[in-house]
Design an enzyme around this catalytic site. Sequence first.
Site, PDB file in Angstrom:
ATOM      1  N   ARG A 116     -24.239  54.743 -36.241  1.00  0.00           N
ATOM      2  CA  ARG A 116     -24.854  55.709 -35.827  1.00  0.00           C
ATOM      3  C   ARG A 116     -24.044  56.644 -35.123  1.00  0.00           C
ATOM      4  O   ARG A 116     -24.312  57.904 -34.702  1.00  0.00           O
ATOM      5  CB  ARG A 116     -26.090  55.527 -34.778  1.00  0.00           C
ATOM      6  CG  ARG A 116     -27.083  54.836 -35.784  1.00  0.00           C
ATOM      7  CD  ARG A 116     -28.502  54.348 -34.863  1.00  0.00           C
ATOM      8  NE  ARG A 116     -28.114  53.087 -34.344  1.00  0.00           N
ATOM      9  CZ  ARG A 116     -28.898  52.018 -34.315  1.00  0.00           C
ATOM     10  NH1 ARG A 116     -30.164  52.189 -34.592  1.00  0.00           N
ATOM     11  NH2 ARG A 116     -28.550  50.988 -34.048  1.00  0.00           N
ATOM     12  N   GLU A 128     -25.102  39.644 -26.445  1.00  0.00           N
ATOM     13  CA  GLU A 128     -26.000  38.916 -25.870  1.00  0.00           C
ATOM     14  C   GLU A 128     -26.359  37.574 -26.343  1.00  0.00           C
ATOM     15  O   GLU A 128     -26.253  36.552 -25.837  1.00  0.00           O
ATOM     16  CB  GLU A 128     -27.502  39.680 -26.061  1.00  0.00           C
ATOM     17  CG  GLU A 128     -28.339  39.444 -24.474  1.00  0.00           C
ATOM     18  CD  GLU A 128     -29.452  40.457 -24.644  1.00  0.00           C
ATOM     19  OE1 GLU A 128     -29.487  41.410 -25.434  1.00  0.00           O
ATOM     20  OE2 GLU A 128     -30.439  40.104 -23.789  1.00  0.00           O
TER      21      GLU A 128
HETATM   22  P1  AMP Z   1     -24.878  48.302 -26.295  1.00  0.00           P
HETATM   23  O1  AMP Z   1     -23.560  47.316 -26.874  1.00  0.00           O
HETATM   24  O2  AMP Z   1     -25.862  47.162 -25.565  1.00  0.00           O
HETATM   25  O3  AMP Z   1     -24.679  49.440 -25.482  1.00  0.00           O
HETATM   26  O4  AMP Z   1     -25.679  48.685 -27.695  1.00  0.00           O
HETATM   27  C1  AMP Z   1     -25.075  48.930 -28.646  1.00  0.00           C
HETATM   28  C2  AMP Z   1     -25.905  49.822 -29.576  1.00  0.00           C
HETATM   29  O5  AMP Z   1     -27.194  49.152 -30.003  1.00  0.00           O
HETATM   30  C3  AMP Z   1     -26.122  51.155 -29.237  1.00  0.00           C
HETATM   31  O6  AMP Z   1     -25.008  52.152 -29.590  1.00  0.00           O
HETATM   32  C4  AMP Z   1     -27.229  51.642 -30.148  1.00  0.00           C
HETATM   33  O7  AMP Z   1     -27.046  52.142 -31.316  1.00  0.00           O
HETATM   34  C5  AMP Z   1     -27.981  50.279 -30.322  1.00  0.00           C
HETATM   35  N1  AMP Z   1     -29.282  50.172 -29.253  1.00  0.00           N
HETATM   36  C6  AMP Z   1     -29.513  49.366 -28.275  1.00  0.00           C
HETATM   37  N2  AMP Z   1     -30.416  49.402 -27.446  1.00  0.00           N
HETATM   38  C7  AMP Z   1     -30.925  50.430 -27.864  1.00  0.00           C
HETATM   39  C8  AMP Z   1     -32.005  51.127 -27.796  1.00  0.00           C
HETATM   40  N3  AMP Z   1     -33.107  50.787 -26.752  1.00  0.00           N
HETATM   41  N4  AMP Z   1     -32.615  52.014 -28.562  1.00  0.00           N
HETATM   42  C9  AMP Z   1     -32.060  52.517 -29.625  1.00  0.00           C
HETATM   43  N5  AMP Z   1     -30.743  51.891 -29.822  1.00  0.00           N
HETATM   44  C10 AMP Z   1     -30.218  50.771 -29.024  1.00  0.00           C
END
Ligand code: AMP
Length: 184
Positions: A65, A102
């Site tokens: 994305r 996680e």
């Molecule tokens: P993180 O490493 O937890 O910051 O998340 C990694 C990726 O997961 C983000 O760049 C999003 O593409 C996706 N992601 C995580 N949580 C969400 C959410 N609530 N809504 C949409 N995309 C999410």
Amino acid sequence: MITKEQIDKVKAVVRNVPDFPIPGIQFKDLTTLFKDAEALAIMGDALEELYEGKGITKVAGIESRGFIGGAMLAERLGAGFVPIRKPGKLPAETVQLDYEKEYGTDTIEVHKDAIDSNDVIVLHDDLLATGGTMAAALQLVRSLKPKKVYVNFLCELTDLKGREKFPADVEVTSLFSFAGTEGK
Ligand code: AMP
């Protein structure tokens, strides 16, 4: 100058999908932003405004994305685009990094010759949740010793405090934010 009203317009077209991909997650679906021509143009203008004049040579986007806004920003700045990918996708020599998620671990990689010591980089992804993926991408990109790295997201989920994962000397920006745990 991009106005708050314009940013609010972009934020308003993001679709909230409750309980995707698992119960309890409020998923911020940015495809409804990308398909809206006016919102997409404002997004491009806002990204450009944040980084013009900073001497950016390359934008590195995180699979998949982060490729959309990242490539758009690179073109706007007259910079190059570098993909950060999951393992096994890049054909030439890569550097890799394993990081904790996680549940379990994950790996990202980038072409070894994609970034060098003359580069000023914007690392871009669509959304800041826990920040784990971007923190790993930052470590990976820094291993190639660029001059400077900025970190950018389209959307930030503030309740998850992902920003705290980044060192104080790294400038982190997002175009708009949601609290994160509640639906729209
Ligand atoms: P993180 O490493 O937890 O910051 O998340 C990694 C990726 O997961 C983000 O760049 C999003 O593409 C996706 N992601 C995580 N949580 C969400 C959410 N609530 N809504 C949409 N995309 C999410």
